[in-house]
Scaffold this motif. Structure first.
Motif, mmCIF file in Angstrom:
data_model
loop_
_atom_site.group_PDB
_atom_site.id
_atom_site.type_symbol
_atom_site.label_atom_id
_atom_site.label_comp_id
_atom_site.label_asym_id
_atom_site.label_seq_id
_atom_site.Cartn_x
_atom_site.Cartn_y
_atom_site.Cartn_z
ATOM 1 N N THR A 215 -126.127 -13.248 -7.323
ATOM 2 C CA THR A 215 -126.143 -12.318 -6.198
ATOM 3 C C THR A 215 -126.952 -12.936 -5.070
ATOM 4 O O THR A 215 -127.800 -13.796 -5.300
ATOM 5 N N LYS A 216 -126.687 -12.496 -3.877
ATOM 6 C CA LYS A 216 -127.394 -13.029 -2.705
ATOM 7 C C LYS A 216 -128.488 -12.049 -2.287
ATOM 8 O O LYS A 216 -128.229 -10.874 -2.077
ATOM 9 N N ALA B 286 -131.651 -15.136 1.927
ATOM 10 C CA ALA B 286 -130.966 -16.422 2.032
ATOM 11 C C ALA B 286 -130.767 -17.081 0.669
ATOM 12 O O ALA B 286 -130.162 -18.139 0.580
ATOM 13 N N ASP B 287 -131.269 -16.460 -0.392
ATOM 14 C CA ASP B 287 -131.220 -17.064 -1.724
ATOM 15 C C ASP B 287 -130.076 -16.523 -2.572
ATOM 16 O O ASP B 287 -129.780 -15.331 -2.545
ATOM 17 N N GLN B 288 -129.470 -17.400 -3.357
ATOM 18 C CA GLN B 288 -128.482 -17.025 -4.361
ATOM 19 C C GLN B 288 -129.232 -17.039 -5.696
ATOM 20 O O GLN B 288 -129.759 -18.079 -6.093
ATOM 21 N N VAL B 289 -129.337 -15.888 -6.371
ATOM 22 C CA VAL B 289 -130.108 -15.816 -7.609
ATOM 23 C C VAL B 289 -129.275 -15.211 -8.737
ATOM 24 O O VAL B 289 -128.334 -14.476 -8.506
ATOM 25 N N ASP B 290 -129.677 -15.542 -9.955
ATOM 26 C CA ASP B 290 -129.050 -15.003 -11.168
ATOM 27 C C ASP B 290 -129.824 -13.740 -11.549
ATOM 28 O O ASP B 290 -131.031 -13.795 -11.789
ATOM 29 N N ILE B 291 -129.142 -12.593 -11.601
ATOM 30 C CA ILE B 291 -129.835 -11.336 -11.898
ATOM 31 C C ILE B 291 -130.365 -11.277 -13.326
ATOM 32 O O ILE B 291 -131.159 -10.407 -13.653
#
Length: 88
Positions: free
Chosen positions: A7-8, A11-16
């Motif tokens: 998820t965004k 500005a970061d794309q992270v793994d929930i």
């Protein structure tokens, strides 16, 4: 069909599934929101929320939630407040 755990947040794309990473990304958003008149949009679990200074408390609640999950994942006890003083 599988749903991507990415998820965004700001500005970061992270793994929930990595709550420590989510908490860090949320902290970055919190700094951007409270340090200026900027708003930030977070898409988490299919919901999109835009945070501004006026609803920064909701963002703080979300950060506390993910920091708690992060502590649990790392085997650390939950945060507790100060112990009450008993006078006799």
């Amino acid at each position: 069909m599988s749903i991507s755990p990415l998820t965004k947040i700001g500005a970061d794309q992270v793994d929930i599934n990595r709550p420590c990473d989510v908490a860090l990304a949320l902290r970055k958003v919190q700094l951007a929101v409270v340090s200026g008149d900027k708003s930030e949009t977070i898409e988490l679990g299919g919901e999109r929320v835009t945070y501004t200074k006026s609803n920064a408390s909701g963002l703080a609640d979300l950060i506390r939630h993910y920091e708690g999950l992060c502590r649990k994942l790392n085997g650390r006890a939950g945060r507790r407040g100060a112990r009450p003083v008993r006078w006799r």
